[in-house]
Design a protein around this motif. Structure first.
Motif, PDB file in Angstrom:
ATOM      1  N   LYS A 130       0.835  -1.197   0.000  1.00  0.00           N
ATOM      2  CA  LYS A 130       0.000   0.000   0.000  1.00  0.00           C
ATOM      3  C   LYS A 130       0.872   1.249   0.000  1.00  0.00           C
ATOM      4  N   ALA A 131       0.340   2.305  -0.560  1.00  0.00           N
ATOM      5  CA  ALA A 131       1.062   3.571  -0.636  1.00  0.00           C
ATOM      6  C   ALA A 131       1.043   4.254   0.728  1.00  0.00           C
ATOM      7  N   ARG A 132       2.220   4.429   1.315  1.00  0.00           N
ATOM      8  CA  ARG A 132       2.349   5.140   2.590  1.00  0.00           C
ATOM      9  C   ARG A 132       2.576   6.634   2.363  1.00  0.00           C
ATOM     10  N   ASP A 133       2.832   6.995   1.116  1.00  0.00           N
ATOM     11  CA  ASP A 133       3.062   8.382   0.698  1.00  0.00           C
ATOM     12  C   ASP A 133       2.329   8.541  -0.641  1.00  0.00           C
ATOM     13  N   PRO A 134       1.662   9.656  -0.882  1.00  0.00           N
ATOM     14  CA  PRO A 134       0.961   9.799  -2.164  1.00  0.00           C
ATOM     15  C   PRO A 134       1.906   9.695  -3.367  1.00  0.00           C
ATOM     16  N   GLN A 135       3.183   9.989  -3.159  1.00  0.00           N
ATOM     17  CA  GLN A 135       4.165   9.869  -4.243  1.00  0.00           C
ATOM     18  C   GLN A 135       4.349   8.421  -4.691  1.00  0.00           C
ATOM     19  N   ASP A 136       4.013   7.466  -3.842  1.00  0.00           N
ATOM     20  CA  ASP A 136       4.169   6.051  -4.178  1.00  0.00           C
ATOM     21  C   ASP A 136       3.182   5.585  -5.242  1.00  0.00           C
ATOM     22  N   LEU A 137       2.040   6.232  -5.323  1.00  0.00           N
ATOM     23  CA  LEU A 137       0.963   5.742  -6.183  1.00  0.00           C
ATOM     24  C   LEU A 137       1.372   5.623  -7.643  1.00  0.00           C
ATOM     25  N   GLU A 138       2.011   6.624  -8.196  1.00  0.00           N
ATOM     26  CA  GLU A 138       2.415   6.607  -9.610  1.00  0.00           C
ATOM     27  C   GLU A 138       3.390   5.465  -9.893  1.00  0.00           C
ATOM     28  N   GLN A 139       4.390   5.330  -9.043  1.00  0.00           N
ATOM     29  CA  GLN A 139       5.385   4.263  -9.222  1.00  0.00           C
ATOM     30  C   GLN A 139       4.716   2.896  -9.138  1.00  0.00           C
ATOM     31  N   PHE A 140       3.849   2.708  -8.151  1.00  0.00           N
ATOM     32  CA  PHE A 140       3.149   1.427  -8.005  1.00  0.00           C
ATOM     33  C   PHE A 140       2.284   1.142  -9.226  1.00  0.00           C
ATOM     34  N   ASP A 143      -5.608  15.483   4.712  1.00  0.00           N
ATOM     35  CA  ASP A 143      -5.827  14.139   4.185  1.00  0.00           C
ATOM     36  C   ASP A 143      -6.023  14.102   2.675  1.00  0.00           C
ATOM     37  N   VAL A 144      -5.671  15.192   2.000  1.00  0.00           N
ATOM     38  CA  VAL A 144      -5.820  15.280   0.547  1.00  0.00           C
ATOM     39  C   VAL A 144      -4.478  15.668  -0.058  1.00  0.00           C
ATOM     40  N   ALA A 145      -4.163  15.058  -1.201  1.00  0.00           N
ATOM     41  CA  ALA A 145      -2.902  15.370  -1.882  1.00  0.00           C
ATOM     42  C   ALA A 145      -3.130  15.483  -3.381  1.00  0.00           C
ATOM     43  N   SER A 165      -8.002   5.729   6.541  1.00  0.00           N
ATOM     44  CA  SER A 165      -7.986   5.680   8.014  1.00  0.00           C
ATOM     45  C   SER A 165      -6.723   5.013   8.560  1.00  0.00           C
ATOM     46  N   GLY A 166      -6.135   4.096   7.835  1.00  0.00           N
ATOM     47  CA  GLY A 166      -4.915   3.424   8.286  1.00  0.00           C
ATOM     48  C   GLY A 166      -3.636   4.171   7.938  1.00  0.00           C
ATOM     49  N   GLY A 167      -3.765   5.354   7.333  1.00  0.00           N
ATOM     50  CA  GLY A 167      -2.603   6.160   6.994  1.00  0.00           C
ATOM     51  C   GLY A 167      -2.082   5.953   5.585  1.00  0.00           C
ATOM     52  N   THR A 168      -2.661   5.032   4.828  1.00  0.00           N
ATOM     53  CA  THR A 168      -2.236   4.821   3.444  1.00  0.00           C
ATOM     54  C   THR A 168      -2.997   5.790   2.534  1.00  0.00           C
ATOM     55  N   TRP A 169      -2.600   5.837   1.271  1.00  0.00           N
ATOM     56  CA  TRP A 169      -3.184   6.778   0.308  1.00  0.00           C
ATOM     57  C   TRP A 169      -3.788   6.028  -0.872  1.00  0.00           C
ATOM     58  N   LEU A 170      -4.920   6.533  -1.363  1.00  0.00           N
ATOM     59  CA  LEU A 170      -5.547   6.027  -2.587  1.00  0.00           C
ATOM     60  C   LEU A 170      -5.940   7.217  -3.448  1.00  0.00           C
ATOM     61  N   TRP A 171      -5.868   7.018  -4.764  1.00  0.00           N
ATOM     62  CA  TRP A 171      -6.344   8.059  -5.657  1.00  0.00           C
ATOM     63  C   TRP A 171      -7.864   8.081  -5.658  1.00  0.00           C
ATOM     64  N   VAL A 172      -8.444   9.278  -5.712  1.00  0.00           N
ATOM     65  CA  VAL A 172      -9.887   9.435  -5.835  1.00  0.00           C
ATOM     66  C   VAL A 172     -10.253  10.107  -7.160  1.00  0.00           C
ATOM     67  N   ILE A 173      -9.315  10.857  -7.740  1.00  0.00           N
ATOM     68  CA  ILE A 173      -9.501  11.476  -9.055  1.00  0.00           C
ATOM     69  C   ILE A 173      -8.202  11.320  -9.829  1.00  0.00           C
ATOM     70  N   ASP A 174      -8.316  10.924 -11.082  1.00  0.00           N
ATOM     71  CA  ASP A 174      -7.147  10.783 -11.953  1.00  0.00           C
ATOM     72  C   ASP A 174      -7.497  11.392 -13.303  1.00  0.00           C
ATOM     73  N   ARG A 175      -6.744  12.391 -13.692  1.00  0.00           N
ATOM     74  CA  ARG A 175      -6.928  13.015 -15.003  1.00  0.00           C
ATOM     75  C   ARG A 175      -5.652  12.782 -15.805  1.00  0.00           C
ATOM     76  N   TYR A 176      -5.777  12.082 -16.903  1.00  0.00           N
ATOM     77  CA  TYR A 176      -4.615  11.654 -17.678  1.00  0.00           C
ATOM     78  C   TYR A 176      -3.826  12.796 -18.294  1.00  0.00           C
ATOM     79  N   SER A 177      -4.496  13.857 -18.663  1.00  0.00           N
ATOM     80  CA  SER A 177      -3.768  14.951 -19.293  1.00  0.00           C
ATOM     81  C   SER A 177      -4.466  16.272 -19.006  1.00  0.00           C
ATOM     82  N   VAL A 178      -3.708  17.224 -18.502  1.00  0.00           N
ATOM     83  CA  VAL A 178      -4.257  18.543 -18.230  1.00  0.00           C
ATOM     84  C   VAL A 178      -3.774  19.566 -19.251  1.00  0.00           C
ATOM     85  N   THR A 179      -3.045  19.113 -20.255  1.00  0.00           N
ATOM     86  CA  THR A 179      -2.544  20.031 -21.286  1.00  0.00           C
ATOM     87  C   THR A 179      -3.405  19.963 -22.522  1.00  0.00           C
TER      88      THR A 179
END
Length: 115
Positions: free
Chosen positions: A5-15, A79-81, A101-115
């Motif tokens: 699980k992602a303990r840091d929001p930065q982990d999500l992309e790599q995972f 609690d938002v990143a 609640s356990g301190g891990t992070w999950l994405w709730v919104i993902d936008r593939y391209s903002v350009t």
């Protein structure tokens, strides 16, 4: 399925990239909250785990792989990143993660391209 699980929001992309390249669709879906929304830029929003799984299964069937880019530092407010990555093709992603609640992070919104 990968269970780390992602303990840091930065982990999500790599995972996400690691799991996609390993063919671990369940592990990819597990990085998103059950009520998450994905905007692929192709029209309708993808909502919830079932639809997200179908999206990723479609990518796998096409042989589509996510490219690793240059990740910007997450902007965290409680609690938002906000996470973001500049991809090799010049596009920029933007995602919103929520601390669980356990301190891990999950994405709730993902936008593939903002350009």
């Amino acid at each position: 399925m990968t269970t780390e699980k992602a303990r840091d929001p930065q982990d999500l992309e790599q995972f996400l990239i690691e799991r996609q390249w390993a063919g671990d669709i369940d592990g990819m879906v597990a990085l998103f909250a059950p009520d998450a929304v994905i905007d692929t830029g192709e029209g309708a929003l993808i909502r919830g785990h079932e639809a997200i799984r179908a999206l990723f299964e479609g990518f796998a069937a096409e042989g589509r792989k996510f490219a690793k880019g240059k990740q910007s530092p997450a902007v965290i407010n409680g609690d938002v990143a906000l996470t973001s990555t500049h991809l090799p093709d010049g596009s920029i992603t933007a995602e919103v993660a929520r601390r669980q609640s356990g301190g891990t992070w999950l994405w709730v919104i993902d936008r593939y391209s903002v350009t």
